[in-house]
Design a protein around this motif. Structure first.
Motif: not given
Length: 412
Positions: A231-246
């Motif tokens: 049900r989920f996608k999993f991604l390594l992310v730093d909240a200070q640089e979120i790698p998603f579009h606006d």
């Protein structure tokens, strides 16, 4: 009628567990596992609690800890040995974390091998260095075990003594609503308890991305979710640089994690940026009154003892609105009504020694015995110890588009 004892001699325990007599005698010699009693014939007898402790020792050996590390854990761990279910679950989680780490290492090696195949004799030494860092990352299983014990101690206190039986995770999840076809992002998902404890409530049409700074944690979460992981996608992310579009997500969740982020203003701007217009941020935390009686108890006993981590003061219910206002204009605060009345000493001490502060280093030996007596007297006088719980979240709605320049102008 007293409970009937079932004690085992060294030979009986060896046959029952498959351990050798030599190993059991060595554990006895070094103080790792001493029999609970000796009968009139000087025969050394092991109780069922000793058997549970032996199981713990063997599991910790399997994880890869040394006998010295195991001895320290056995000494520090105040968890009742008869709580075998809890112990088994914890060991399972640590093993899953190891498996997840090895799978992560395996994929990193495969990627490097693929690069070598494509590049021929031209070796990508930066890639090799990355693999080496990956292999050594998150390998301190002793510390991971300690962390699991400490987290379990905190959860046990909440689950056993909280007045609000709905529980934080069910209550918080209910506020997300059940509107279909939402895109949801959780930052710093940790062990994903929010989703594990609400698996039966997640709308089928939601698209959910779980992120964390730890790749090993994400792999462990993927395994822990089991059949639900698809049900989920999993991604390594730093909240200070979120790698998603606006304007990509309907909901962004920051569940008890913002106070750990170094640049909170930057993280708040990033969360605002990836939310759709009308989308909502759910940022949970607690107030400085949360568990205040625990700190007061220890301070009255010894002013040098610290239990509560001051890091949460960076983003809490009394100042969090100011942080969110750097990007959001529509903010509502919602509190979770709860408290605890604790009438047992050990769960309280286990909580106190589970935090990152100095209580677990100070409360040892004679000092721990004195503190235990001190708490018993308090409970005898009052019947129970009242402890404030003051948690909740900020619901911040994106009502317009703010640019990085807008944020910079606000800060200056």
């Amino acid at each position: 009628m007293p409970e009937e004892r079932h004690d085992f001699t060294t030979g009986q325990l060896a046959r029952r567990t498959g351990m050798t007599l030599r190993t059991l005698r060595y554990y006895d010699k070094i103080g790792l596992l001493k029999p609970s009693q000796t009968n009139r014939a000087a025969v050394r007898l092991y109780s069922k609690e000793d058997v549970a402790r032996l199981h713990k020792i063997q599991m910790l050996k399997y994880i890869g800890l040394t006998l010295t590390e195991i001895g320290q854990i056995i000494q520090d761990d105040a968890t009742p040995e008869q709580n075998l279910r809890s112990s088994l679950q914890m060991h399972k989680e640590i093993i899953q974390s190891q498996i997840a780490h090895l799978q992560y290492v395996s994929r990193a090696i495969d990627e490097t091998l693929g690069k070598l195949d494509r590049q021929g004799q031209q070796v990508d030494w930066d890639g090799v260095a990355d693999v080496m860092r990956t292999i050594h990352r998150e390998k301190d299983w002793s510390e991971q075990y300690h962390n699991a014990v400490r987290l379990q101690a905190r959860m046990r206190l909440y689950d056993q003594f909280s007045s609000n039986k709905i529980g934080w995770h069910r209550w918080f999840f209910a506020h997300l609503g059940s509107q279909p076809h939402l895109k949801v992002l959780e930052l710093g998902c940790g062990d994903a308890a929010l989703w594990q404890r609400n698996a039966d409530l997640i709308p089928d049409t939601w698209s959910i991305t779980l992120t964390d700074l730890s790749a090993g944690m994400l792999e462990q979460v993927r395994m822990s979710l089991g059949a639900h992981s698809g049900r989920f996608k999993f991604l390594l992310v730093d909240a200070q640089e979120i790698p998603f579009h606006d304007n990509e997500f309907d909901i962004v969740i920051a569940n008890h994690m913002l106070y750990h982020v170094l640049d909170m203003n930057r993280a708040v701007f990033e969360m605002h940026r990836v939310l759709k217009p009308g989308g909502c941020l759910y940022a949970s935390t607690m107030s400085t009154r949360h568990l205040q009686e625990i700190e007061q108890l220890t301070q009255a006993f010894d002013p040098q003892i610290r239990v509560l981590d001051p890091v949460m003061e960076r983003f809490q219910l009394d100042n969090g609105r100011d942080t969110l206002q750097t990007a959001f204009t529509e903010i509502e605060q919602i509190r979770f009504e709860d408290d605890m009345r604790v009438d047992e000493v050990q769960p309280l001490i286990q909580y106190m020694t589970s935090t990152p502060m100095n209580a677990r280093k100070v409360l040892v030996g004679a000092k721990l015995d004195q503190f235990t007596s001190y708490l018993k007297e308090k409970i005898a006088e009052q019947g129970s110890i009242y402890i404030t719980k003051d948690t909740g979240f900020f619901l911040a709605r994106k009502t317009g588009i703010r640019t990085r320049r807008d944020r910079d102008d606000t800060e200056h």
